[in-house]
Design a protein around this motif. Structure first.
Motif, short mmCIF file in Angstrom:
data_model
loop_
_atom_site.label_atom_id
_atom_site.label_comp_id
_atom_site.label_asym_id
_atom_site.label_seq_id
_atom_site.Cartn_x
_atom_site.Cartn_y
_atom_site.Cartn_z
N MET A 1 0.85 -1.20 0.00
CA MET A 1 0.00 0.00 0.00
C MET A 1 0.89 1.24 0.00
N PRO A 2 0.36 2.39 -0.47
CA PRO A 2 1.17 3.62 -0.47
C PRO A 2 1.53 4.03 0.96
N SER A 3 2.65 4.72 1.11
CA SER A 3 3.08 5.21 2.42
C SER A 3 2.20 6.38 2.86
N LEU A 4 2.17 6.59 4.17
CA LEU A 4 1.35 7.66 4.76
C LEU A 4 2.25 8.71 5.41
N LYS A 5 1.73 9.95 5.49
CA LYS A 5 2.38 11.02 6.25
C LYS A 5 1.47 11.32 7.45
N VAL A 6 1.93 10.96 8.63
CA VAL A 6 1.10 11.09 9.83
C VAL A 6 1.58 12.30 10.62
N THR A 7 0.64 13.19 10.99
CA THR A 7 0.96 14.32 11.86
C THR A 7 0.88 13.87 13.31
N ALA A 8 1.98 14.02 14.04
CA ALA A 8 2.05 13.51 15.41
C ALA A 8 2.65 14.56 16.32
N PRO A 9 2.34 14.52 17.64
CA PRO A 9 3.00 15.43 18.59
C PRO A 9 4.50 15.16 18.64
N VAL A 10 5.26 16.21 18.95
CA VAL A 10 6.73 16.10 18.93
C VAL A 10 7.22 15.56 20.28
N TYR A 11 7.79 14.37 20.23
CA TYR A 11 8.43 13.76 21.42
C TYR A 11 9.93 13.68 21.16
N ARG A 12 10.70 14.18 22.10
CA ARG A 12 12.16 14.13 22.01
C ARG A 12 12.67 13.07 22.96
N LEU A 13 13.37 12.06 22.43
CA LEU A 13 13.85 10.94 23.23
C LEU A 13 15.36 10.96 23.35
N SER A 14 15.84 10.43 24.46
CA SER A 14 17.26 10.28 24.71
C SER A 14 17.50 8.89 25.28
N SER A 15 18.70 8.37 25.10
CA SER A 15 19.01 7.05 25.65
C SER A 15 18.88 7.02 27.16
N PHE A 16 18.99 8.21 27.79
CA PHE A 16 18.88 8.29 29.24
C PHE A 16 17.43 8.12 29.71
#
Length: 498
Positions: free
Chosen positions: A472-487
Motif C-alpha cells: 500500500m502507499p506510504s502515509l504522512k502522519v501528523t504527530a505530537p513532537v516527542y524528544r527521546l534520549s538514551s537516558f
C-alpha cells in the motif's frame, strides 16, 4: 539573687519558644526544605538559569534543558542517578518548588525566596547601612506626618518639606549641583535594584494566597454545608482579606500603576534614564537587563494573577455545581461516625477481632450505568436434543496469515535505544530516518507507546512521520513532537510496560 534567677528563667522560656518556632519552620517551610535538600545547588542552578529571562517556560523546554544538563554531568562523571528529567520536575512540583499552569512552568514564592537567600550570600555590601538608614528616616518622617491627628502640625511639617525643596532649587539655580559621590551612586542604585527584585516575589505570594483561599473555601463549604449565596459572600470576604495582605496590597498598587498610562510611561522612561547614567555600571549585566524589562515583567505577572483568579472562581463554581461538595460531606460524616466508634472501642478495650453487630447509615447504593454493575453469568437453557461435537480448526489458512503482521514493540524499543546511544537525543521523526516504520499504523502506534512509556520530552508543535505499509502507499502522519534520549530508557528494556 531572686531577680537574677527570674531573668535566667525568662531567657530559658524565650529560648524554648524560639527553638520550637525554628523547629516548626525547619519541618514546614518549603523554602527551608529546598535550601537543605541534598541536590539544592543543582536545583538552584537550574532555576536561576532557566528563569533568567522569562518568568514562565514551556514544560517541554524545561524538560529538554534539564535532560541536556543531566547528560552533560553524567559524561563528566558528576551525576550517577538514572532518574529522568521529567521525574525530577514532577518531584519538584510536588515539593512546592515549581508550579505548572497551562503547560507552563514557573517558580513558586518558596523557590524565589530560596534563590534570593542563596544569591545574597554571594553578594558583599550590596547595600550599605547609610542607604538603609536614609530609607528608614524618610519612611519614619512620612509616616509620622500621615499619622498625626493634629492638622496644624501636619501642615507645618509639609511647609518644612516645601522650604527644603525651595532651598535645593535655589542651590541648583546658583550652580551648586551637589552631585552624588561614586560611593553614594553605588549605594543608591543597588538599593533601587534590591527593592525592585522582590516585587515578583510579592506576586508569587499573591498566587499562593489565591490557591490557599480556594482550598479553604472548598473545605468551608464541606464542613458547613453552605448555600451558594453564603459561599459567594465568603469568597468576597476572602478577596477583601487578600487585598489587605502585604503581597496583595503590592499587587493592587502596581495594578493601579499599569492602569494609568501616563504613570507607566513615566516610570518606564525614568528607569531608561537611570540605566543611561554612569551609576548603572555598578549593576551587573543581568541586573541591568532585569531593570530594563521590569515594567513588562510586572505587567505579565499581573496578567497571570488575573488568570489564576479567574480559574479559581471557575473552579469553585464547577465544584459547587458538580455535587462533589455534598458527596464529600457525606463521606466525611461516615468517617467521623466510624472514628467515634473506634474511640469508644479503644476506651472499653474491645479486641480488634471481636465481631460486632454494627450498622453504619451510609445510604443506598445507586447504579447509574450497567458498567458499574456486576452482572451474573447467563444460564442458558439447553433443549433436550442430541449434539454432535465438532472440533474447531487449530490453524489459520495461509491466505489469512499473509495479511497479519506482528509488531514486536520491545524489539523496536531496542533498535531505538541503539540509535539514540549512537547519535544522541532526537525526535521521533528523526528516529524513523534510522529505524523506518515498515508495517503500517500498528508499528507507528508502537513508536508512540514507547515515547510515552519512557516519558519522552513533549515539545511544542507537531511533526510529520512517514509510515510505510506493505502493498500500500506510504502515509504522512501528523504527530505530537516527542524528544527521546538514551537516558530516558531503563537499564532493563524488558521492564518497559508496552
Amino acid at each position: 539573687m531572686l531577680k537574677m534567677y527570674s531573668e535566667v528563667e525568662g531567657l530559658i522560656l524565650n529560648f524554648i519558644g524560639n527553638q520550637a518556632l525554628f523547629k516548626r519552620l525547619y519541618n514546614e517551610s518549603t523554602c527551608w526544605k529546598l535550601l537543605r535538600a541534598e541536590t539544592s545547588s543543582f536545583i538552584l542552578a537550574f532555576l536561576e538559569t532557566l528563569f533568567a529571562e522569562k518568568r514562565e517556560v514551556p514544560m517541554g523546554d524545561a524538560r529538554a534543558f534539564l535532560e541536556l544538563e543531566i547528560k552533560s554531568m553524567q559524561q563528566q562523571g558528576l551525576w550517577e542517578s538514572e532518574t529522568t528529567a521529567g521525574s525530577y520536575i514532577n518531584t519538584w512540583i510536588k515539593n512546592g518548588w515549581l508550579r505548572s499552569f497551562n503547560d507552563q512552568l514557573s517558580m513558586t514564592s518558596a523557590s524565589d525566596e530560596a534563590l534570593r537567600v542563596a544569591k545574597n550570600l554571594n553578594q558583599k555590601n550590596t547595600t550599605s547601612t547609610a542607604s538603609h538608614l536614609r530609607i528608614v528616616q524618610d519612611a519614619v518622617r512620612d509616616l509620622t506626618i500621615e499619622l498625626n491627628p493634629d492638622v496644624s502640625a501636619r501642615i507645618e511639617a509639609l511647609h518644612h518639606k516645601k522650604e527644603a525643596i525651595q532651598k535645593e532649587i535655589v542651590l541648583l539655580a546658583s550652580g551648586h549641583t551637589g552631585a552624588l559621590t561614586e560611593g553614594q551612586q553605588r549605594e543608591r542604585i543597588r538599593e533601587v535594584y534590591s527593592l525592585a527584585s522582590v516585587l515578583t516575589g510579592d506576586f508569587r505570594k499573591v498566587e499562593d494566597d489565591i490557591r490557599q483561599m480556594t482550598r479553604e473555601l472548598k473545605q468551608q463549604t464541606i464542613l458547613n454545608d453552605a448555600t451558594k449565596g453564603s459561599v459567594l459572600e465568603d469568597q468576597l470576604n476572602r478577596e477583601e482579606a487578600l487585598s489587605a495582605t502585604d503581597s496583595g496590597s503590592a499587587f493592587n498598587g502596581f495594578y493601579a500603576l499599569i492602569c494609568d498610562v501616563n504613570r507607566t510611561t513615566e516610570f518606564r522612561e525614568q528607569i531608561k534614564a537611570l540605566l543611561a547614567t554612569p551609576a548603572a555600571e555598578f549593576l551587573s549585566q543581568d541586573q541591568q537587563h532585569y531593570m530594563k524589562n521590569l515594567t513588562h515583567e510586572l505587567a505579565q505577572e499581573s496578567k497571570r494573577i488575573f488568570e489564576i483568579r479567574d480559574k479559581a472562581n471557575k473552579n469553585i463554581k464547577a465544584y459547587i455545581a458538580s455535587g462533589k461538595r455534598s458527596q464529600t460531606k457525606a463521606i466525611n460524616d461516615v468517617l467521623g461516625e466510624l472514628q467515634k466508634y473506634a474511640l469508644a472501642f479503644h476506651e472499653h478495650t474491645i479486641p480488634v477481632k471481636t465481631e460486632l453487630n454494627l450498622a453504619i447509615n451510609a445510604g443506598n447504593v445507586k447504579v447509574n450505568s450497567p458498567a458499574t454493575m456486576k452482572l451474573k453469568e447467563p444460564v442458558m437453557h439447553n433443549p433436550d436434543t442430541d449434539f454432535i461435537e465438532v472440533m474447531s480448526n487449530q490453524s489459520l489458512d495461509a491466505a489469512v496469515l499473509s495479511h497479519i503482521t506482528l509488531v514486536d514493540a520491545k524489539s523496536i524499543a531496542q533498535k531505538i535505544f541503539k540509535v539514540l546511544s549512537r547519535h544522541g537525543a532526537m525526535t521521533l521523526a528523526k528516529i524513523t530516518e534510522h529505524v523506518p516504520i515498515l508495517h503500517g499504523l500498528e508499528e507507528f502506534a508502537a513508536f508512540m507507546r514507547i515515547a510515552y512509556a519512557v516519558q519522552g520530552t513533549k515539545l511544542e508543535g507537531t511533526e510529520l512521520i512517514t509510515v510505510n505499509q506493505e502493498r500500500m502507499p506510504s502515509l504522512k502522519v501528523t504527530a505530537p513532537v516527542y524528544r527521546l534520549s538514551s537516558f530516558n530508557f531503563p537499564q532493563d528494556l524488558n521492564s518497559l510496560e508496552l
